[in-house]
Design a protein around this motif. Structure first.
Motif, PDB file in Angstrom:
ATOM      1  N   LYS A   1      87.995 -57.133  62.138  1.00 52.17           N
ATOM      2  CA  LYS A   1      87.397 -56.780  63.430  1.00 52.17           C
ATOM      3  C   LYS A   1      86.415 -55.616  63.297  1.00 52.17           C
ATOM      4  CE  LYS A   1      88.323 -59.865  66.149  1.00 52.17           C
ATOM      5  NZ  LYS A   1      87.192 -60.673  66.672  1.00 52.17           N
TER       6      LYS A   1
ATOM      7  N   ARG B   1      90.942 -64.695  59.075  1.00 54.03           N
ATOM      8  CA  ARG B   1      92.267 -64.355  59.610  1.00 54.03           C
ATOM      9  C   ARG B   1      93.361 -64.604  58.564  1.00 54.03           C
ATOM     10  NH1 ARG B   1      89.547 -66.352  63.968  1.00 54.03           N
ATOM     11  NH2 ARG B   1      89.946 -65.522  66.047  1.00 54.03           N
TER      12      ARG B   1
ATOM     13  N   ASP C   1      83.446 -58.090  72.395  1.00 64.04           N
ATOM     14  CA  ASP C   1      84.456 -59.043  71.916  1.00 64.04           C
ATOM     15  C   ASP C   1      85.262 -58.454  70.769  1.00 64.04           C
ATOM     16  OD1 ASP C   1      84.494 -62.089  70.024  1.00 64.04           O
ATOM     17  OD2 ASP C   1      85.799 -61.525  71.684  1.00 64.04           O
TER      18      ASP C   1
ATOM     19  N   ASP D   1      89.861 -57.618  70.845  1.00 66.83           N
ATOM     20  CA  ASP D   1      90.914 -58.048  69.928  1.00 66.83           C
ATOM     21  C   ASP D   1      91.746 -56.829  69.503  1.00 66.83           C
ATOM     22  OD1 ASP D   1      91.115 -60.397  67.276  1.00 66.83           O
ATOM     23  OD2 ASP D   1      92.193 -58.492  67.355  1.00 66.83           O
TER      24      ASP D   1
ATOM     25  N   GLY E   1      93.507 -55.437  72.631  1.00 68.69           N
ATOM     26  CA  GLY E   1      94.421 -56.422  73.208  1.00 68.69           C
ATOM     27  C   GLY E   1      95.657 -56.654  72.374  1.00 68.69           C
ATOM     28  N   ARG E   2      95.485 -56.685  71.035  1.00 71.00           N
ATOM     29  CA  ARG E   2      96.643 -56.907  70.165  1.00 71.00           C
ATOM     30  C   ARG E   2      97.633 -55.745  70.244  1.00 71.00           C
ATOM     31  NH1 ARG E   2      96.095 -61.040  66.226  1.00 71.00           N
ATOM     32  NH2 ARG E   2      93.974 -61.840  66.051  1.00 71.00           N
TER      33      ARG E   2
ATOM     34  N   HIS F   1      97.246 -65.825  76.602  1.00 69.50           N
ATOM     35  CA  HIS F   1      96.840 -65.366  75.263  1.00 69.50           C
ATOM     36  C   HIS F   1      95.888 -64.174  75.321  1.00 69.50           C
ATOM     37  CE1 HIS F   1      98.794 -68.790  73.424  1.00 69.50           C
ATOM     38  NE2 HIS F   1      98.157 -69.611  74.239  1.00 69.50           N
ATOM     39  N   LYS F   2      95.478 -63.856  76.544  1.00 74.40           N
ATOM     40  CA  LYS F   2      94.570 -62.709  76.705  1.00 74.40           C
ATOM     41  C   LYS F   2      95.238 -61.713  77.661  1.00 74.40           C
ATOM     42  CE  LYS F   2      91.378 -64.641  74.151  1.00 74.40           C
ATOM     43  NZ  LYS F   2      90.009 -65.073  74.483  1.00 74.40           N
ATOM     44  N   SER F   3      94.808 -60.451  77.579  1.00 70.61           N
ATOM     45  CA  SER F   3      95.486 -59.420  78.378  1.00 70.61           C
ATOM     46  C   SER F   3      94.497 -58.578  79.178  1.00 70.61           C
ATOM     47  CB  SER F   3      96.267 -58.486  77.431  1.00 70.61           C
ATOM     48  OG  SER F   3      95.341 -57.780  76.604  1.00 70.61           O
TER      49      SER F   3
ATOM     50  N   GLY G   1      92.914 -55.992  76.880  1.00 70.96           N
ATOM     51  CA  GLY G   1      91.851 -56.528  76.035  1.00 70.96           C
ATOM     52  C   GLY G   1      90.578 -56.766  76.821  1.00 70.96           C
ATOM     53  N   SER G   2      90.725 -57.366  78.011  1.00 69.84           N
ATOM     54  CA  SER G   2      89.532 -57.684  78.805  1.00 69.84           C
ATOM     55  C   SER G   2      88.873 -56.433  79.370  1.00 69.84           C
ATOM     56  CB  SER G   2      89.908 -58.640  79.939  1.00 69.84           C
ATOM     57  OG  SER G   2      90.283 -59.903  79.398  1.00 69.84           O
TER      58      SER G   2
ATOM     59  N   GLU H   1      84.963 -64.748  78.242  1.00 72.56           N
ATOM     60  CA  GLU H   1      85.799 -64.568  77.041  1.00 72.56           C
ATOM     61  C   GLU H   1      87.276 -64.716  77.363  1.00 72.56           C
ATOM     62  OE1 GLU H   1      88.037 -62.035  76.238  1.00 72.56           O
ATOM     63  OE2 GLU H   1      88.301 -62.592  74.129  1.00 72.56           O
TER      64      GLU H   1
ATOM     65  N   ASP I   1      84.362 -67.737  70.647  1.00 73.86           N
ATOM     66  CA  ASP I   1      83.886 -66.538  71.368  1.00 73.86           C
ATOM     67  C   ASP I   1      82.558 -66.034  70.810  1.00 73.86           C
ATOM     68  OD1 ASP I   1      87.162 -64.957  71.935  1.00 73.86           O
ATOM     69  OD2 ASP I   1      86.097 -66.589  72.944  1.00 73.86           O
TER      70      ASP I   1
HETATM   71  N1  LIG Z   1      90.577 -60.386  76.311  1.00 74.90           N
HETATM   72  C1  LIG Z   1      91.387 -60.345  75.231  1.00 74.90           C
HETATM   73  C2  LIG Z   1      90.945 -60.744  73.968  1.00 74.90           C
HETATM   74  C3  LIG Z   1      91.814 -60.690  72.874  1.00 74.90           C
HETATM   75  N2  LIG Z   1      93.097 -60.229  73.061  1.00 74.90           N
HETATM   76  C4  LIG Z   1      94.025 -60.128  71.937  1.00 74.90           C
HETATM   77  O1  LIG Z   1      93.344 -60.337  70.694  1.00 74.90           O
HETATM   78  C5  LIG Z   1      93.849 -61.526  70.044  1.00 74.90           C
HETATM   79  C6  LIG Z   1      92.701 -62.263  69.394  1.00 74.90           C
HETATM   80  O2  LIG Z   1      91.790 -62.606  70.417  1.00 74.90           O
HETATM   81  P1  LIG Z   1      90.749 -63.775  70.135  1.00 74.90           P
HETATM   82  O3  LIG Z   1      91.491 -65.022  69.818  1.00 74.90           O
HETATM   83  O4  LIG Z   1      89.756 -63.812  71.258  1.00 74.90           O
HETATM   84  O5  LIG Z   1      90.075 -63.251  68.802  1.00 74.90           O
HETATM   85  P2  LIG Z   1      88.646 -63.677  68.298  1.00 74.90           P
HETATM   86  O6  LIG Z   1      88.460 -65.127  68.652  1.00 74.90           O
HETATM   87  O7  LIG Z   1      87.667 -62.781  69.043  1.00 74.90           O
HETATM   88  O8  LIG Z   1      88.699 -63.401  66.839  1.00 74.90           O
HETATM   89  C7  LIG Z   1      94.494 -62.333  71.153  1.00 74.90           C
HETATM   90  O9  LIG Z   1      95.478 -63.221  70.639  1.00 74.90           O
HETATM   91  C8  LIG Z   1      95.085 -61.232  72.023  1.00 74.90           C
HETATM   92  O10 LIG Z   1      96.279 -60.763  71.437  1.00 74.90           O
HETATM   93  C9  LIG Z   1      93.521 -59.808  74.326  1.00 74.90           C
HETATM   94  O11 LIG Z   1      94.661 -59.405  74.470  1.00 74.90           O
HETATM   95  N3  LIG Z   1      92.676 -59.876  75.386  1.00 74.90           N
END
Ligand SMILES: Nc1ccn([C@@H]2O[C@H](COP(=O)(O)OP(=O)(O)O)[C@@H](O)[C@H]2O)c(=O)n1
Ligand SMILES: C/C(=C\COP(=O)(O)O)CCC[C@H](C)CCC[C@H](C)CCCC(C)C
Length: 309
Positions: free
Chosen positions: A110, A167, A210, A214, A217-218, A230-232, A235-236, A282, A291
């Motif tokens: 990242k 990854r 973006d 990550d 958010g992680r 899957h998003k939080s 993160g957003s 996103e 993304d």
């Molecule tokens: N808006 C977001 C984007 C990512 N994330 C966290 O970051 C991880 C990876 O995000 P992603 O799949 O968009 O990663 P990339 O596609 O950007 O590599 C997700 O599984 C979430 O744990 C988040 O919490 N909120």
């Protein structure tokens, strides 16, 4: 006149604030033009001089070889330097991960994601003012694109590259996120270059916005979005804020070098809208598009509609 004395003798120009709605003042141009007229006093401001003035000093300093040759040499040198920087950045993060100085491969990936594109567009002012400069600059992501394809199909094996930008360490991963990423950099270099805020904002949202989503958010993303588990929110929200700040910072950088003039209030409003739209896109629970394509493309569209160039 020796170096220090020469530098101290330079009149300290106040570069008009890039947000000023009025164009550069004639007196500023006149003063800077006078300064640039004498090659021996190519001021430290040469680099920061508005492009139209820089052409005169370039011609002055390359009369013997011709301005075209000077620009060609400048662009070739700039391309080589940025290519070396790209290679070194990936190698550096590979070494940091190898030596466990960065505990997580994902964090390393990242950070490469955030830094590569931002440093790349930050290097654009070292290229000449020629019409071909953008094509020289686009050679950097293009050659990295070839590198990703060759390694993605395992025609050669660059373990450091695979480890730094994937990854799971599978070479095929190079053909997805990383490849889309460099294709967007090629597009922004050739289509928008440094004359338009659109390409700069698109790269800032892809890299700054973006990328940080990550990382944040992680770590802090316990509160998931109601429509996408899957998003939080963390993160957003970090994507919106960091994408906005990095975009504003990059626009300030280019406008302070004279590539364009922007009104501060309007720019803040427009960039906030671009960042909001990109953040919402996103966060959507769709796997239709990577993304690294959806975020810069929607940023490009929104920026074009709001900045009109
Ligand atoms: N808006 C977001 C984007 C990512 N994330 C966290 O970051 C991880 C990876 O995000 P992603 O799949 O968009 O990663 P990339 O596609 O950007 O590599 C997700 O599984 C979430 O744990 C988040 O919490 N909120
Ligand atoms: C890790 C990267 C993309 C993966 O994105 P995601 O899957 O996490 O969403 C970035 C890949 C970078 C690429 C290998 C190298 C790009 C270099 C760039 C064109 C020029 C940088 C020059 C500068 C001097 C560092």
């Amino acid at each position: 006149m020796h170096g220090l004395a020469m530098i101290l003798s330079l009149p300290l120009y106040r570069i008009p604030p890039p947000w000023s709605s009025s164009p550069l003042s004639y007196s500023y141009d006149l003063r800077l033009h006078r300064q640039l007229a004498s090659p021996r006093q190519l001021p430290l401001l040469w680099f920061a001089s508005p492009p139209r003035l820089r052409r005169r000093s370039l011609c002055t300093s390359t009369l013997a070889s011709g301005p075209a040759t000077g620009a060609l040499l400048q662009d070739a040198g700039a391309t080589a330097a940025v290519l070396a920087g790209a290679y070194s950045l990936v190698r550096a993060f590979d070494a940091l991960t190898e030596n466990n100085l960065i505990e997580q491969q994902n964090l390393s990936r990242k950070l490469v994601h955030i830094l590569s594109g931002l440093i790349f567009i930050s290097s654009w002012p070292i290229f000449s003012n020629s019409a071909e400069a953008r094509y020289f600059a686009s050679l950097v992501p293009l050659l990295n694109c070839l590198r990703l394809v060759i390694n993605g199909f395992s025609l050669t094996t660059d373990a450091g590259l695979v480890k730094s930008v994937t990854r799971k360490g599978n070479p095929e991963e190079l053909l997805r996120g990383p490849l889309h990423y460099v294709l967007i950099l090629i597009l922004c270099s050739v289509i928008f270059w440094r004359d338009s805020p659109t390409g700069i904002i698109s790269v800032a949202m892809m890299c700054g916005g973006d990328g940080i989503a990550d990382i944040i958010g992680r770590r802090f993303g316990a509160q998931k979005l109601p429509y996408n588990q899957h998003k939080s929110w963390a993160g957003s929200c970090s994507m919106f804020l960091f994408g906005f700040l990095v975009s504003i910072g990059m626009l300030y950088y280019f406008s302070s070098l004279g590539y364009f003039q922007l009104d501060l209030t309007e720019t803040v409003q427009r960039v906030a809208l671009v960042s909001l739209v990109a953040t919402v896109v996103e966060s959507l629970p769709t796997e239709v598009m990577d993304d690294n394509i959806s975020v810069p493309l929607v940023s490009m569209l929104t920026a074009l509609l709001t900045f009109n160039y």
